[in-house]
Scaffold this motif. Structure first.
Motif, PDB file in Angstrom:
ATOM      1  N   ILE A 170       0.880  -1.419  -0.048  1.00  0.00           N
ATOM      2  CA  ILE A 170      -0.183  -0.027  -0.132  1.00  0.00           C
ATOM      3  C   ILE A 170       0.998   1.286   0.110  1.00  0.00           C
ATOM      4  CG2 ILE A 170      -1.620   1.270   1.359  1.00  0.00           C
ATOM      5  CD1 ILE A 170      -2.854  -1.328   2.308  1.00  0.00           C
ATOM      6  N   ILE A 171       1.822   1.210   0.809  1.00  0.00           N
ATOM      7  CA  ILE A 171       2.743   2.316   0.987  1.00  0.00           C
ATOM      8  C   ILE A 171       3.691   2.395  -0.318  1.00  0.00           C
ATOM      9  CG2 ILE A 171       4.809   3.322   2.127  1.00  0.00           C
ATOM     10  CD1 ILE A 171       3.686   1.495   4.727  1.00  0.00           C
ATOM     11  N   VAL A 172       4.193   1.576  -0.741  1.00  0.00           N
ATOM     12  CA  VAL A 172       4.901   1.811  -1.859  1.00  0.00           C
ATOM     13  C   VAL A 172       4.107   2.298  -3.321  1.00  0.00           C
ATOM     14  CG1 VAL A 172       6.239   0.357  -3.958  1.00  0.00           C
ATOM     15  CG2 VAL A 172       6.674  -0.062  -1.599  1.00  0.00           C
ATOM     16  N   HIS A 173       2.715   1.563  -3.343  1.00  0.00           N
ATOM     17  CA  HIS A 173       1.921   1.954  -4.373  1.00  0.00           C
ATOM     18  C   HIS A 173       1.646   3.563  -4.228  1.00  0.00           C
ATOM     19  CE1 HIS A 173      -0.935   1.582  -7.608  1.00  0.00           C
ATOM     20  NE2 HIS A 173      -1.981   2.120  -6.933  1.00  0.00           N
ATOM     21  N   HIS A 174       1.271   4.083  -3.190  1.00  0.00           N
ATOM     22  CA  HIS A 174       0.939   5.347  -2.935  1.00  0.00           C
ATOM     23  C   HIS A 174       2.285   6.323  -3.352  1.00  0.00           C
ATOM     24  CE1 HIS A 174      -0.367   8.915  -0.675  1.00  0.00           C
ATOM     25  NE2 HIS A 174       0.770   9.269  -0.486  1.00  0.00           N
ATOM     26  N   ARG A 175       3.295   5.773  -3.027  1.00  0.00           N
ATOM     27  CA  ARG A 175       4.560   6.640  -3.360  1.00  0.00           C
ATOM     28  C   ARG A 175       4.686   6.380  -5.038  1.00  0.00           C
ATOM     29  NH1 ARG A 175       9.661   6.779  -0.486  1.00  0.00           N
ATOM     30  NH2 ARG A 175       9.472   8.892  -1.213  1.00  0.00           N
ATOM     31  N   LEU A 176       4.378   5.466  -5.489  1.00  0.00           N
ATOM     32  CA  LEU A 176       4.517   5.405  -7.216  1.00  0.00           C
ATOM     33  C   LEU A 176       3.575   6.450  -7.405  1.00  0.00           C
ATOM     34  CD1 LEU A 176       4.763   1.496  -7.708  1.00  0.00           C
ATOM     35  CD2 LEU A 176       6.460   3.188  -8.187  1.00  0.00           C
ATOM     36  N   LEU A 177       2.288   6.623  -6.968  1.00  0.00           N
ATOM     37  CA  LEU A 177       1.355   7.392  -7.658  1.00  0.00           C
ATOM     38  C   LEU A 177       1.707   8.631  -7.476  1.00  0.00           C
ATOM     39  CD1 LEU A 177      -2.142   5.444  -6.839  1.00  0.00           C
ATOM     40  CD2 LEU A 177      -0.825   5.813  -9.069  1.00  0.00           C
ATOM     41  N   HIS A 178       1.941   9.112  -6.331  1.00  0.00           N
ATOM     42  CA  HIS A 178       2.100  10.680  -6.017  1.00  0.00           C
ATOM     43  C   HIS A 178       3.513  11.202  -5.952  1.00  0.00           C
ATOM     44  CE1 HIS A 178      -2.146  10.424  -4.716  1.00  0.00           C
ATOM     45  NE2 HIS A 178      -1.861   9.234  -3.981  1.00  0.00           N
ATOM     46  N   ASP A 179       4.659  10.287  -5.539  1.00  0.00           N
ATOM     47  CA  ASP A 179       6.012  10.781  -5.522  1.00  0.00           C
ATOM     48  C   ASP A 179       6.640  10.542  -6.738  1.00  0.00           C
ATOM     49  OD1 ASP A 179       5.348  11.532  -2.807  1.00  0.00           O
ATOM     50  OD2 ASP A 179       6.677   9.665  -2.093  1.00  0.00           O
ATOM     51  N   ILE A 180       6.403   9.610  -7.588  1.00  0.00           N
ATOM     52  CA  ILE A 180       7.087   9.388  -8.847  1.00  0.00           C
ATOM     53  C   ILE A 180       5.967   9.850 -10.197  1.00  0.00           C
ATOM     54  CG2 ILE A 180       7.960   7.533 -10.480  1.00  0.00           C
ATOM     55  CD1 ILE A 180       9.375   7.812  -7.770  1.00  0.00           C
ATOM     56  N   LEU A 181       4.881   9.430 -10.189  1.00  0.00           N
ATOM     57  CA  LEU A 181       4.150   9.915 -11.224  1.00  0.00           C
ATOM     58  C   LEU A 181       3.387  11.462 -11.118  1.00  0.00           C
ATOM     59  CD1 LEU A 181       2.121   6.388 -12.004  1.00  0.00           C
ATOM     60  CD2 LEU A 181       4.060   7.312 -13.032  1.00  0.00           C
ATOM     61  N   LEU A 183       0.866  12.503  -9.260  1.00  0.00           N
ATOM     62  CA  LEU A 183      -0.686  12.437  -8.925  1.00  0.00           C
ATOM     63  C   LEU A 183      -0.910  13.242  -7.769  1.00  0.00           C
ATOM     64  CD1 LEU A 183      -3.506  11.321 -10.044  1.00  0.00           C
ATOM     65  CD2 LEU A 183      -3.396   9.527  -8.341  1.00  0.00           C
ATOM     66  N   PRO A 184      -1.805  14.275  -7.856  1.00  0.00           N
ATOM     67  CA  PRO A 184      -2.308  15.156  -6.794  1.00  0.00           C
ATOM     68  C   PRO A 184      -3.020  14.410  -5.587  1.00  0.00           C
ATOM     69  CG  PRO A 184      -2.755  16.170  -8.879  1.00  0.00           C
ATOM     70  CD  PRO A 184      -2.389  14.842  -9.109  1.00  0.00           C
ATOM     71  N   MET A 185      -2.652  14.681  -4.479  1.00  0.00           N
ATOM     72  CA  MET A 185      -3.393  14.045  -3.231  1.00  0.00           C
ATOM     73  C   MET A 185      -4.535  14.808  -2.979  1.00  0.00           C
ATOM     74  SD  MET A 185      -0.175  13.082  -0.688  1.00  0.00           S
ATOM     75  CE  MET A 185      -1.587  12.389   0.554  1.00  0.00           C
ATOM     76  N   HIS A 186      -5.648  14.142  -2.764  1.00  0.00           N
ATOM     77  CA  HIS A 186      -7.010  14.781  -2.392  1.00  0.00           C
ATOM     78  C   HIS A 186      -7.224  14.832  -1.045  1.00  0.00           C
ATOM     79  CE1 HIS A 186      -8.172  10.391  -2.437  1.00  0.00           C
ATOM     80  NE2 HIS A 186      -9.333  10.786  -2.016  1.00  0.00           N
ATOM     81  N   ARG A 187      -6.376  14.128  -0.029  1.00  0.00           N
ATOM     82  CA  ARG A 187      -6.632  14.032   1.192  1.00  0.00           C
ATOM     83  C   ARG A 187      -5.336  14.783   1.867  1.00  0.00           C
ATOM     84  NH1 ARG A 187     -10.703  10.043   2.636  1.00  0.00           N
ATOM     85  NH2 ARG A 187     -10.044  10.524   5.062  1.00  0.00           N
ATOM     86  N   SER A 188      -5.227  15.013   3.149  1.00  0.00           N
ATOM     87  CA  SER A 188      -4.031  15.545   3.620  1.00  0.00           C
ATOM     88  C   SER A 188      -3.301  14.225   3.949  1.00  0.00           C
ATOM     89  CB  SER A 188      -4.371  16.259   5.203  1.00  0.00           C
ATOM     90  OG  SER A 188      -4.669  15.210   6.040  1.00  0.00           O
ATOM     91  N   TYR A 189      -2.195  14.087   4.387  1.00  0.00           N
ATOM     92  CA  TYR A 189      -1.090  13.230   4.525  1.00  0.00           C
ATOM     93  C   TYR A 189      -1.687  12.435   5.910  1.00  0.00           C
ATOM     94  CZ  TYR A 189       2.399  15.005   1.083  1.00  0.00           C
ATOM     95  OH  TYR A 189       2.856  15.287   0.084  1.00  0.00           O
TER      96      TYR A 189
END
Length: 217
Positions: A170-181, A183-189
């Motif tokens: 889950i953590i790695v997928h999140h980082r792939l989407l937001h830190d690498i690709l 993708l803007p986050m729609h919720r706070s960290y």
């Protein structure tokens, strides 16, 4: 995707440890941008503002330099102590939140994740080195914790290692989407981490036995 080019630094008188840190920083940036195989020692030396001969004085091979990067980045003593303390208290939410918030946070450096991706794609033995140095400790620690909670009846009977991998996934997928690709986050960290932890623990925690009213015989 444009290839990153080394930006030469102006030469200056620095100590051995400072020079070594400079070389590690330059190599980490180039490896993360171009991959291990796509980066030359000449480029690393240029980015650090030194000669290639001086680079080899500190690091005889690129592999030695890669190992030094992992060693420098794998400073997890404080996190491990906090996780072990949460484990002693059987603080499920606290433990999972600690692990998630260490990676999911504002300004997180994507360098190590990029190194992992390049290592895996290039298929060299450094991918295993990366896993052993960066992830193995916490994979094993979390799997052990889940196993103990299953034994105590707090968690459902699942495969502890697969469960640990799923959470880190889950953590790695999140980082792939937001830190690498990007993708803007729609919720706070904080809200994002709370949601991930809540969803994951919701699938692990053993449900309370259904209330059954007593019947008179």
């Amino acid at each position: 995707m444009k290839r990153a080019k080394p930006s030469p630094r102006r030469p200056s008188r620095t100590s051995g440890p400072e020079r070594q840190a400079s070389l590690i920083g330059a190599a980490a940036s180039l490896f993360a941008a171009n991959g291990f195989q796509g980066t030359t020692t000449k480029e690393i030396a240029k980015a650090a503002g030194v000669s290639e001969a001086l680079l080899f004085k500190y690091f005889p091979t690129k592999r030695a330099l890669y190992a030094a990067i992992l060693a420098e980045k794998a400073q997890y003593s404080e996190l491990r102590e906090a996780v072990e303390e949460a484990a002693k208290k059987q603080d499920d939410t606290g433990l999972f939140t600690l692990l998630a918030s260490y990676r999911i946070k504002k300004g997180a450096d994507p360098t190590m994740l990029r190194l992992l991706l390049f290592s895996a794609l290039e298929g060299h033995e450094l991918a295993d080195m990366f896993f052993q140095r960066q992830y193995r400790t916490f994979h094993d620690l979390l799997a052990h914790y889940i196993s103990k909670r299953i034994e105590s009846g707090a968690f459902r009977p699942v495969d502890p290692l697969l469960a640990a991998r799923a959470f880190f996934g889950i953590i790695v997928h999140h980082r792939l989407l937001h830190d690498i690709l990007g993708l803007p986050m729609h919720r706070s960290y904080e809200d994002t981490i709370d949601e991930y932890v809540s969803l994951f623990l919701g699938g692990l925690i053993q449900p309370s036995p259904a209330f059954r009213p007593h019947t008179h015989t």
